[in-house]
Design an enzyme around this catalytic site. Structure first.
Site, PDB file in Angstrom:
ATOM      1  CD  GLU A  66      20.671  81.847  60.862  1.00 31.78           C
ATOM      2  OE1 GLU A  66      21.514  81.075  60.353  1.00 31.78           O
ATOM      3  OE2 GLU A  66      20.944  82.598  61.816  1.00 31.78           O
ATOM      4  CB  SER A 340      -4.489  39.529 110.318  1.00 33.41           C
ATOM      5  OG  SER A 340      -4.018  38.557 111.228  1.00 33.41           O
TER       6      SER A 340
END
Length: 689
Positions: A66, A340
């Site tokens: 690069e 219950s």
């Protein structure tokens, strides 16, 4: 004049003091409880690394590909920049020309758009030169390697190393590092090269190797010895499947409650370790799917939640099929009448407030209470006379618990339930109803499992939670410390557990028995079986299972009939717990108080899974019972006994329904208007945990 204009521009163009969020964001990873197995990934795939952890040959490859003059230039390339400016002015495609510093400035700092214009390019040049003067080259290279996109969804060199080669960046070979340098030019095209692209990327890779030889990063011999690396097949885009979607929703919600924003989660680079056990999550799903018949209607929903009593961690759950309801699960979100399964909270409140297991309450049916406009019956109108709290729990006697609630005080019952993890908002609208102890309040499976975990944990409730720890991007770890609340004393908790063991041994919950260890539990069936429950625990794990329908209708399964808590919910519970407890040491519950209880029931065949109904005794002559205001004055008549063994029946027959809130009551809200499951489809309740 040009020098003057440049000086003005230089002075007016500072280095931006903010960075682009996308350039610095690090995705978070969510793990199962082992901290190693990935559950999900959120946000951008990036994991920043220090430059020292990037091998020199990888750095050399990127520089060779690069910007060979990186360590010598002033942050810009005069020749390359002139070429780029000319191509922009002439309308040609921009042909690179940017240094590593310029690429970093363009992608890292805020305020620089990606448009191609001379002004933007000039601004980029000025900032690049200033960065080069104020920052070290190593700093620039480190930010660049952590910022650049490499394809395959990988941002930064560490994520790229994992994506292409399945290893950390510090393990990359020369050939692998050269490949990553090669793909920077065309990351999308070279992410998974095939056909002609394969030849092009090989040529590009070779050019990087040659450049490394030219920059003397490699000797000619080393360069000649390198071969094209083998790429790892690209992973499919991360997709949440099955229960994972529900898991991530709950983790995200809890992180938000603990102060982490969505931005933190998606871009903060967090490592989140959840409480979920992957094997137990699979066991929960198998328990539901293998137990329910194929003919189960699509509107029937099933939720399961398992909580570690010692820590409050939700280790497993089943929230239903995501295709059935993508954002509304049956374990955390859905809240249905507890039935219950709420009675143990009433029992705990009584034991904590001066009552004991030998306390006798009125079990006759029906019962008239001043605050109720209609009498409250037991299942099938059965009367039990004066019974102790163990028998009342074992047989789930409605009137006995209504009587007990009146004597203890409904405010004390609500206080225990709230301390055990059920939010006050879900209790308040029902708290004044005489039937409050029968479970007219709506709860989620997670809340109910968490509540029962209190009794397994010697009366201490640990806050239910789904996150174990969070580690930030800097490596600072924060362990979640759940709130701890003493709900009842140790002996009261032991006595509640003892009474609930009788439910599983001899009462309505025998289908949930684990033959290798003790189990405490409670069935729950609401009016017209609109929600049915089994909620139970061993000393190591508390699990709740509920079934209900989207349309709030009766839960009926073809071939199985109308469901009750002691049927399919108990069987699902047993299937899950048998797998979850396999190989775990057998732990006994604490000893109960001595209360002189002599069982007067017939014990069923231990090989028979379903509880059986005994013949109902004759109704008392007056047909009514109003509890005496002073508990100690209540008559102590013996409970009715059966002259013979319990009536035998088939497994598909209806078990004892003494856990159903009465249909006649008008003072408590019904399922249609209590804010629970009756609102599904209109205004779903908010997620609860």
């Amino acid at each position: 004049m040009l020098v003057g204009l440049f000086a003005v521009a230089w002075a007016l163009t500072p280095i931006p003091d903010t960075t682009q969020k996308q350039a610095t964001a690090q995705g978070s990873v969510i793990y199962y409880r082992d901290g190693k197995t990935v559950l999900a990934r959120r946000g951008i795939d990036r994991k920043n690394v220090e430059l020292a952890k990037v091998p020199k040959h990888v750095r050399d490859a990127v520089i060779a590909a690069e910007n060979r003059s990186f360590y010598q230039d002033g942050g810009v390339s005069i020749k390359g920049t002139a070429r780029a400016v000319w191509s922009t002015i002439s309308g040609q495609q921009l042909q690179g020309g940017s240094t590593i510093t310029q690429q970093l400035v363009r992608n890292y700092y805020s305020g620089l758009s990606q448009e191609r214009s001379v002004i933007r390019k000039f601004k980029e040049i000025l900032i690049s030169m200033k960065v080069d003067q104020s920052k070290s080259k190593d700093w620039v290279l480190e930010q660049y390697l952590n910022t650049i996109y490499f394809g395959r969804g990988a941002n930064g060199v560490q994520s790229a190393a994992r994506a292409y080669f399945g290893k950390d960046v510090d393990k990359l070979s020369v050939a692998e590092g050269a490949y990553l340098a090669a793909v920077i030019q065309q990351p999308s095209r070279f992410a998974d090269p095939k056909g002609s692209d394969r030849g092009m990327v090989q040529a590009r890779w070779q050019s990087v190797i040659d450049a490394m030889r030219q920059t003397r990063a490699l000797t000619p011999e080393q360069a000649a010895a390198e071969t094209f690396p083998e790429l790892r097949p690209p992973k499919k885009p991360f997709e949440l499947k099955g229960q994972a979607q529900y898991m991530v929703e709950q983790v995200t919600a809890e992180l938000n409650r603990r102060g982490y924003t969505d931005e933190d989660i998606n871009g903060g680079g967090l490592k989140v370790v959840t409480t979920f056990d992957k094997k137990l999550m699979g066991a929960a799903e198998r328990a539901v799917r293998d137990t329910l018949p194929d003919a189960t209607p699509s509107k029937v929903r099933t939720g399961l939640a398992a909580v570690d009593p010692a820590t409050g961690e939700v280790v497993a759950f089943y929230g239903g099929r995501p295709t059935q309801s993508a954002y509304y699960d049956s374990a955390f979100s859905a809240k249905v009448m507890a039935g219950s399964t709420f009675k143990p909270y009433t029992l705990a409140a009584a034991l904590e407030n001066g009552f004991d297991l030998s306390t006798r309450v009125n079990g006759n049916s029906p019962m008239r209470v001043a605050s109720a406009s209609k009498p409250i019956p037991n299942d099938s109108g059965r009367s039990y006379g004066q019974i102790d709290l163990v028998s009342a729990t074992q047989n789930s006697v409605n009137t006995a618990f209504v009587d007990l609630g009146q004597k203890v005080g409904l405010d004390k019952v609500a206080k225990v339930a709230e301390a055990a993890g059920i939010p006050a908002a879900q209790l308040e609208q029902h708290q004044s109803a005489a039937s409050f102890p029968l479970g007219v309040a709506s709860v989620s499976a997670v809340q109910n499992a968490s509540g029962f975990s209190t009794f397994a944990n010697k009366g201490v409730h640990m806050e239910a939670h789904v996150v174990r720890s969070v580690t930030n991007a800097e490596g600072v770890k924060q362990d979640v410390k759940p709130a701890s609340t003493r709900v009842v004393g140790e002996q009261a908790a032991a006595d509640v557990a003892y009474a609930m063991q009788q439910v599983v041994q001899y009462g309505t919950g025998t289908a949930a028995r684990l033959y290798d260890r003790p189990v405490a539990g409670k069935t729950g069936t609401t009016d017209e079986s609109k929600s049915v429950w089994f909620n139970g625990f061993t000393p190591q794990l508390a699990t709740a299972v509920d079934m209900f329908r989207d349309d709030n209708a009766t839960v009926t399964i073809p071939g199985y009939g109308t469901q009750f808590g002691g049927q399919l919910p108990a069987q699902i519970w047993r299937a899950f717990m048998a797998e979850a407890m396999a190989g775990k040491p057998v732990e006994e519950f604490p000893e109960p108080s001595e209360y002189g209880y002599a069982p007067d029931y017939s014990q069923p065949d231990p090989n028979q899974d379903m509880p059986q109904r005994e013949p109902a005794p004759t109704m008392p002559p007056d047909g009514w019972y109003t509890p005496e205001p002073d508990f100690t004055d209540a008559p102590r008549t013996a409970p009715p006994t059966s002259d013979g063994p319990p009536e035998l029946g088939r497994q598909s027959e209806q078990p004892q329904q003494s856990d159903a809130p009465p249909t006649q009551l008008t003072d408590p809200p019904t399922t249609q208007d209590d804010g629970g499951i009756g609102n599904i489809g209109r205004n779903p309740p908010t997620t609860g945990g």
